[in-house]
Design a protein around this motif. Structure first.
Motif, short mmCIF file in Angstrom:
data_model
loop_
_atom_site.label_atom_id
_atom_site.label_comp_id
_atom_site.label_asym_id
_atom_site.label_seq_id
_atom_site.Cartn_x
_atom_site.Cartn_y
_atom_site.Cartn_z
N THR A 1 58.21 41.36 53.41
CA THR A 1 59.26 42.15 52.75
C THR A 1 59.30 43.56 53.31
N ARG B 1 52.11 58.51 43.18
CA ARG B 1 52.85 57.63 42.27
C ARG B 1 52.55 57.95 40.81
N ASN C 1 53.49 53.39 36.44
CA ASN C 1 54.20 52.35 37.19
C ASN C 1 53.19 51.38 37.78
N PRO C 2 53.06 50.18 37.21
CA PRO C 2 51.99 49.28 37.64
C PRO C 2 52.24 48.68 39.03
N HIS D 1 48.35 40.95 45.34
CA HIS D 1 48.62 39.92 46.36
C HIS D 1 47.46 38.96 46.44
N ARG E 1 51.83 38.14 43.51
CA ARG E 1 52.61 37.40 44.50
C ARG E 1 51.74 36.95 45.67
N SER F 1 60.14 42.14 47.24
CA SER F 1 60.18 40.86 46.55
C SER F 1 61.06 40.93 45.29
N SER G 1 59.84 48.65 33.43
CA SER G 1 59.09 47.40 33.55
C SER G 1 59.17 46.89 34.98
N ALA G 2 60.04 47.45 35.79
CA ALA G 2 60.06 47.18 37.23
C ALA G 2 60.63 48.41 37.91
N PRO G 3 60.26 48.64 39.18
CA PRO G 3 60.44 49.93 39.82
C PRO G 3 61.88 50.31 40.03
O1 TXA Z 1 57.80 43.14 48.31
C1 TXA Z 1 57.10 43.74 47.51
O2 TXA Z 1 57.04 43.44 46.32
C2 TXA Z 1 56.28 44.93 48.06
C3 TXA Z 1 55.27 44.38 49.04
C4 TXA Z 1 54.35 45.46 49.57
O3 TXA Z 1 54.53 43.34 48.44
N1 TXA Z 1 55.66 45.64 47.00
C5 TXA Z 1 56.35 46.43 46.13
O4 TXA Z 1 55.55 47.12 45.24
O5 TXA Z 1 57.55 46.52 46.13
P1 TXA Z 1 56.04 48.36 44.41
O6 TXA Z 1 54.81 48.91 43.78
O7 TXA Z 1 56.81 49.31 45.25
O8 TXA Z 1 56.91 47.73 43.29
C6 TXA Z 1 56.27 46.83 42.35
C7 TXA Z 1 56.79 47.00 41.00
C8 TXA Z 1 56.18 48.17 40.24
O9 TXA Z 1 56.78 49.39 40.52
C9 TXA Z 1 56.40 47.78 38.81
O10 TXA Z 1 57.54 48.37 38.23
C10 TXA Z 1 56.54 46.26 38.86
O11 TXA Z 1 56.41 45.87 40.19
N2 TXA Z 1 55.47 45.74 38.08
C11 TXA Z 1 54.16 45.73 38.39
N3 TXA Z 1 53.43 45.22 37.38
C12 TXA Z 1 54.30 44.88 36.41
C13 TXA Z 1 54.16 44.29 35.12
N4 TXA Z 1 52.97 43.96 34.62
N5 TXA Z 1 55.27 44.10 34.41
C14 TXA Z 1 56.49 44.42 34.92
N6 TXA Z 1 56.69 44.97 36.13
C15 TXA Z 1 55.61 45.21 36.86
#
Ligand code: TXA
Ligand code: MG
Length: 318
Positions: free
Chosen positions: A39, A62, A66-67, A71, A126, A186, A224-226
């Motif tokens: 991704t 960060r 923001n969780p 992987h 994931r 993703s 709940s998501a970024p």
């Molecule tokens: O494609 C991707 O998902 C990339 C590659 C590196 O794997 N990763 C990615 O991570 O986009 P990030 O941290 O930029 O975005 C992941 C988001 C977090 O910001 C958060 O909002 C959401 O996933 N997330 C994580 N844990 C969560 C949870 N327990 N409940 C809801 N959302 C969650």
């Protein structure tokens, strides 16, 4: 191999047995390493090591509410950390390895640092479809917490050079495996009982999951998501959407027949546009122009995830 510059130098290395061994060693020491996935590039550390996760948050700047996504090598490894319902297992069978993140109930006593989940009782997990990411999970034997490898709020990285621009001097190593295939993060779904809902549009269009709903709106201070943070994926300049032509001083990112200074996909292909989106935003940011304009992109299939990212890039920064 030891890198001579110490903590402040960031080394960029091609994917090789040697660089992978160094990456595994650094992660084992509690450091963060930038790695390719299918991704975007991720900044990976050991998800079971609280100090490592704290340093990763600091490198990205960060907000700690923001969780992070963890992987893993596949469903068997996932089972060590999360409860897997039949619906979740079915989604894993259909889309793993691949760009689908599942938010699942955290197992009681799972050895995941609580900073990873920001204290939630769920875990985003994931299985990346990239040989480098998989090799590092195998070599470390650890679940790897990996957000996108950019400073918080800025444009996501689809090339090693993007990571270097954003995090140089803050991390020891970037593994360079060329531009990422999908170019968008993703898709994230929350699995609740025998239902699931979309939390973030992404590299797998919602239609392919059998979903049509838009991501639910939530309190922007506790997303709940970024993608639910209003301003995200932001270049330095203001961004104007649905542009038919460039205004004075604007860099125009075209699509289809709107040529622009560069074009997401002259043929109007959404897969190609998704793969080039962040790269062209980086190019536009570096262009020296005072503003960025983007041609309209159709809002179906991958176009929905593209438009989601563009809306955040154009959102009010205040
Ligand atoms: O494609 C991707 O998902 C990339 C590659 C590196 O794997 N990763 C990615 O991570 O986009 P990030 O941290 O930029 O975005 C992941 C988001 C977090 O910001 C958060 O909002 C959401 O996933 N997330 C994580 N844990 C969560 C949870 N327990 N409940 C809801 N959302 C969650
Ligand atoms: Mg991100």
């Amino acid at each position: 191999m030891k890198h001579a510059e110490g903590q402040t130098g960031t080394r960029v290395a091609d994917a090789s047995a040697e660089s992978l061994a160094e990456a595994a060693r650094l992660i084992g020491e509690g450091q963060s390493v930038a790695i390719p996935t299918e991704t975007v590039y991720g900044l990976a550390c050991d998800a079971t090591d609280a100090d490592a996760v704290a340093r990763l948050y600091a490198a990205k700047g960060r907000p700690s509410f923001n969780p992070l996504i963890v992987h893993v090598s596949g469903p068997e490894m996932a089972r060590r950390f999360v409860e897997i319902s039949p619906v979740a297992l079915d989604l894993m069978a259909r889309f793993w390895p691949g760009p689908l993140t599942l938010v699942l109930p955290l197992k009681t006593g799972a050895p995941i640092a609580s900073l990873v989940t920001a204290g939630l009782d769920t875990l985003a997990i994931r299985c990346p479809d990239h040989p480098v990411a998989q090799a590092l999970i195998a070599a470390t034997g650890k679940p790897l917490a990996a957000p996108s490898a950019n400073a918080s709020g800025r444009i996501s990285p689809t090339r090693a050079g993007h990571v270097l621009k954003s995090l140089e001097g803050r991390i020891p190593l970037i593994i360079d495996a060329g531009p990422t295939r999908a170019g968008l993060e993703s898709t994230i779904v929350a699995v609740e009982g025998n239902a699931f809902r979309l939390l973030r549009e992404g590299a797998i269009p919602a239609e392919r999951l059998g979903l049509v709903a838009r991501p639910a709106a939530t309190d922007p201070r506790r997303p709940s998501a970024p993608g639910q943070l209003e301003s995200h994926y932001a270049p330095r300049q203001p961004v104007r959407l649905d542009a038919a032509s460039a205004g004075p001083g604007e860099y125009l990112i075209g699509f289809g027949p709107i040529a622009g200074d560069s074009n997401l996909s002259p043929a109007g292909d959404l897969t190609e546009a998704a793969a080039r989106l962040f790269d062209l935003l980086h190019v536009a940011e570096a262009s020296g122009k005072t503003a960025i304009a983007v041609a309209p992109v159709p809002d179906h299939g991958l176009g929905r995830a593209i438009n989601d990212r563009l809306r955040r890039a154009a959102a009010d920064r205040s």
